[in-house]
Design an enzyme around this catalytic site. Sequence first.
Site, PDB file in Angstrom:
ATOM      1  N   ASP A 102       6.634  -1.194   4.981  1.00 47.61           N
ATOM      2  CA  ASP A 102       7.655  -0.875   3.983  1.00 47.61           C
ATOM      3  C   ASP A 102       7.627   0.609   3.651  1.00 47.61           C
ATOM      4  OD1 ASP A 102       9.401  -2.206   1.572  1.00 47.61           O
ATOM      5  OD2 ASP A 102       8.271  -0.473   0.846  1.00 47.61           O
TER       6      ASP A 102
ATOM      7  N   LYS B 282      14.734   2.198   2.607  1.00 49.36           N
ATOM      8  CA  LYS B 282      15.622   2.064   1.446  1.00 49.36           C
ATOM      9  C   LYS B 282      16.493   3.306   1.283  1.00 49.36           C
ATOM     10  CE  LYS B 282      11.650  -0.231  -0.575  1.00 49.36           C
ATOM     11  NZ  LYS B 282      10.482   0.566  -0.187  1.00 49.36           N
TER      12      LYS B 282
HETATM   13  N1  LIG Z   1      11.416  -0.819  -4.381  1.00 47.41           N
HETATM   14  C1  LIG Z   1      10.801  -0.051  -5.226  1.00 47.41           C
HETATM   15  O1  LIG Z   1      11.426   0.491  -6.173  1.00 47.41           O
HETATM   16  C2  LIG Z   1       9.334   0.207  -5.077  1.00 47.41           C
HETATM   17  C3  LIG Z   1       8.638   0.851  -6.101  1.00 47.41           C
HETATM   18  C4  LIG Z   1       7.272   1.058  -5.939  1.00 47.41           C
HETATM   19  C5  LIG Z   1       6.628   0.605  -4.787  1.00 47.41           C
HETATM   20  N2  LIG Z   1       7.349  -0.011  -3.787  1.00 47.41           N
HETATM   21  C6  LIG Z   1       6.674  -0.502  -2.547  1.00 47.41           C
HETATM   22  O2  LIG Z   1       5.668  -1.425  -2.899  1.00 47.41           O
HETATM   23  C7  LIG Z   1       4.426  -1.032  -2.322  1.00 47.41           C
HETATM   24  C8  LIG Z   1       3.272  -1.475  -3.183  1.00 47.41           C
HETATM   25  O3  LIG Z   1       3.407  -0.985  -4.511  1.00 47.41           O
HETATM   26  P1  LIG Z   1       2.409   0.097  -5.163  1.00 47.41           P
HETATM   27  O4  LIG Z   1       1.875   0.938  -4.074  1.00 47.41           O
HETATM   28  O5  LIG Z   1       3.123   0.748  -6.277  1.00 47.41           O
HETATM   29  O6  LIG Z   1       1.323  -0.780  -5.879  1.00 47.41           O
HETATM   30  P2  LIG Z   1       0.271  -1.936  -5.505  1.00 47.41           P
HETATM   31  O7  LIG Z   1       0.325  -2.299  -4.066  1.00 47.41           O
HETATM   32  O8  LIG Z   1       0.434  -2.985  -6.515  1.00 47.41           O
HETATM   33  O9  LIG Z   1      -1.093  -1.220  -5.834  1.00 47.41           O
HETATM   34  C9  LIG Z   1      -1.533  -0.116  -5.132  1.00 47.41           C
HETATM   35  C10 LIG Z   1      -2.752   0.428  -5.858  1.00 47.41           C
HETATM   36  O10 LIG Z   1      -3.772  -0.558  -5.890  1.00 47.41           O
HETATM   37  C11 LIG Z   1      -4.927  -0.074  -5.193  1.00 47.41           C
HETATM   38  N3  LIG Z   1      -5.428  -1.206  -4.376  1.00 47.41           N
HETATM   39  C12 LIG Z   1      -4.864  -1.749  -3.278  1.00 47.41           C
HETATM   40  N4  LIG Z   1      -5.587  -2.779  -2.819  1.00 47.41           N
HETATM   41  C13 LIG Z   1      -6.647  -2.893  -3.647  1.00 47.41           C
HETATM   42  C14 LIG Z   1      -7.771  -3.764  -3.697  1.00 47.41           C
HETATM   43  N5  LIG Z   1      -7.940  -4.727  -2.804  1.00 47.41           N
HETATM   44  N6  LIG Z   1      -8.671  -3.589  -4.691  1.00 47.41           N
HETATM   45  C15 LIG Z   1      -8.507  -2.626  -5.612  1.00 47.41           C
HETATM   46  N7  LIG Z   1      -7.483  -1.761  -5.624  1.00 47.41           N
HETATM   47  C16 LIG Z   1      -6.550  -1.897  -4.653  1.00 47.41           C
HETATM   48  C17 LIG Z   1      -4.461   1.101  -4.364  1.00 47.41           C
HETATM   49  O11 LIG Z   1      -5.441   2.105  -4.295  1.00 47.41           O
HETATM   50  P3  LIG Z   1      -5.980   2.724  -2.891  1.00 47.41           P
HETATM   51  O12 LIG Z   1      -4.790   3.187  -2.097  1.00 47.41           O
HETATM   52  O13 LIG Z   1      -6.876   3.823  -3.339  1.00 47.41           O
HETATM   53  O14 LIG Z   1      -6.702   1.576  -2.231  1.00 47.41           O
HETATM   54  C18 LIG Z   1      -3.288   1.634  -5.190  1.00 47.41           C
HETATM   55  O15 LIG Z   1      -3.755   2.481  -6.221  1.00 47.41           O
HETATM   56  C19 LIG Z   1       4.573   0.496  -2.205  1.00 47.41           C
HETATM   57  O16 LIG Z   1       3.641   1.079  -1.335  1.00 47.41           O
HETATM   58  C20 LIG Z   1       5.990   0.605  -1.737  1.00 47.41           C
HETATM   59  O17 LIG Z   1       6.056   0.355  -0.339  1.00 47.41           O
HETATM   60  C21 LIG Z   1       8.676  -0.217  -3.927  1.00 47.41           C
END
Ligand SMILES: NC(=O)c1ccc[n+]([C@@H]2O[C@H](COP(=O)([O-])OP(=O)(O)OC[C@H]3O[C@@H](n4cnc5c(N)ncnc54)[C@H](OP(=O)(O)O)[C@@H]3O)[C@@H](O)[C@H]2O)c1
Length: 282
Positions: free
Chosen positions: A49, A79
């Site tokens: 993604d 997107k």
């Molecule tokens: N459509 C939209 O508007 C929108 C908005 C935001 C995000 N997104 C998409 O959604 C994806 C995921 O969302 P997100 O990156 O905001 O948040 P997330 O996946 O909920 O959380 C990511 C955070 O959690 C940590 N993490 C991941 N796995 C872990 C584990 N097993 N244990 C402890 N900590 C962990 C990561 O740190 P480390 O990297 O240091 O491991 C990072 O700080 C994004 O990458 C993007 O592709 C879409």
Amino acid sequence: MPNSIMDTFKLSDGNEIPMEGFGTYKINEQSEMDAAIKMAYEVGYRLFDTAQFYGNEAVLGQAIKNNGIARGDIFITTKIPEPKQGYDSTLKAVDESLQRLQTDYLDLVLVHWPIHSEFFNTWRALEDAKAAGKIKSIGVSNYHRTHLEFLKTQAREMPVVNQIEDHPYLSQPTMVDFNKQAGILTQAWSPLGRGAVLKDPVIAKIGAAHNKSVAQVILRWHLQRGVSIIPKSGKPERVKQNADIYDFTLSDEEMNMINDLNKNQRTGDDPELVYELEHQYH
Ligand SMILES: NC(=O)c1ccc[n+]([C@@H]2O[C@H](COP(=O)([O-])OP(=O)(O)OC[C@H]3O[C@@H](n4cnc5c(N)ncnc54)[C@H](OP(=O)(O)O)[C@@H]3O)[C@@H](O)[C@H]2O)c1
């Protein structure tokens, strides 16, 4: 309910999508992306993604090439950002994504946020890019029920995915339910809630009972609700851990304990404000 990270779900348009994918937001360095994609692919992730807004489409496209991954083996989502919305500019943006990702089709393109002035024009462009074979499936992100109902008044076809912020502190049960009734797959962004949720004591207790981490319990909870997930990690160990969620089941009682944690707490923007302002405000 998928039994493995490689299992897919059949979208309303007939295309298949993996229920778990890999989020790439904030991975912008080529070496970090190469390592993350390598580990992700090895442990079975097949959906990647990205978004024009992340500024990493070219880095992701190159990481796929650098790791020798065949295009047909993976599912790529990108997107359309707010400044590129509108009929002509969306068509142009799709071509730019194809170029940066070094591919001749995109599996899924989402309207990143609804904005009022170009609401229908952007969607019409995605419908046409799909008809032209540049995109396999079209969807939206951050759409409320009202946006979907409004879209339906003019859409030739409806989105097959709605990617929304969703985690135990913002579980959006009515939105998830509405999507399901409308034949739209809910895909959770920030499925781990970007921090605070990972320290939740209730989820930690459930995790201890299953010998799983808080992150693994949260991801499993999403899947058991029928919600697709795209966790992000720049750390190969966590990329692997987040894929290791197919060998345990949460009981109904445990599911309800997590459902009860909802506090309607957003970490990101409110879609209604972005719709009015026509840009994100963070
Ligand atoms: N459509 C939209 O508007 C929108 C908005 C935001 C995000 N997104 C998409 O959604 C994806 C995921 O969302 P997100 O990156 O905001 O948040 P997330 O996946 O909920 O959380 C990511 C955070 O959690 C940590 N993490 C991941 N796995 C872990 C584990 N097993 N244990 C402890 N900590 C962990 C990561 O740190 P480390 O990297 O240091 O491991 C990072 O700080 C994004 O990458 C993007 O592709 C879409």
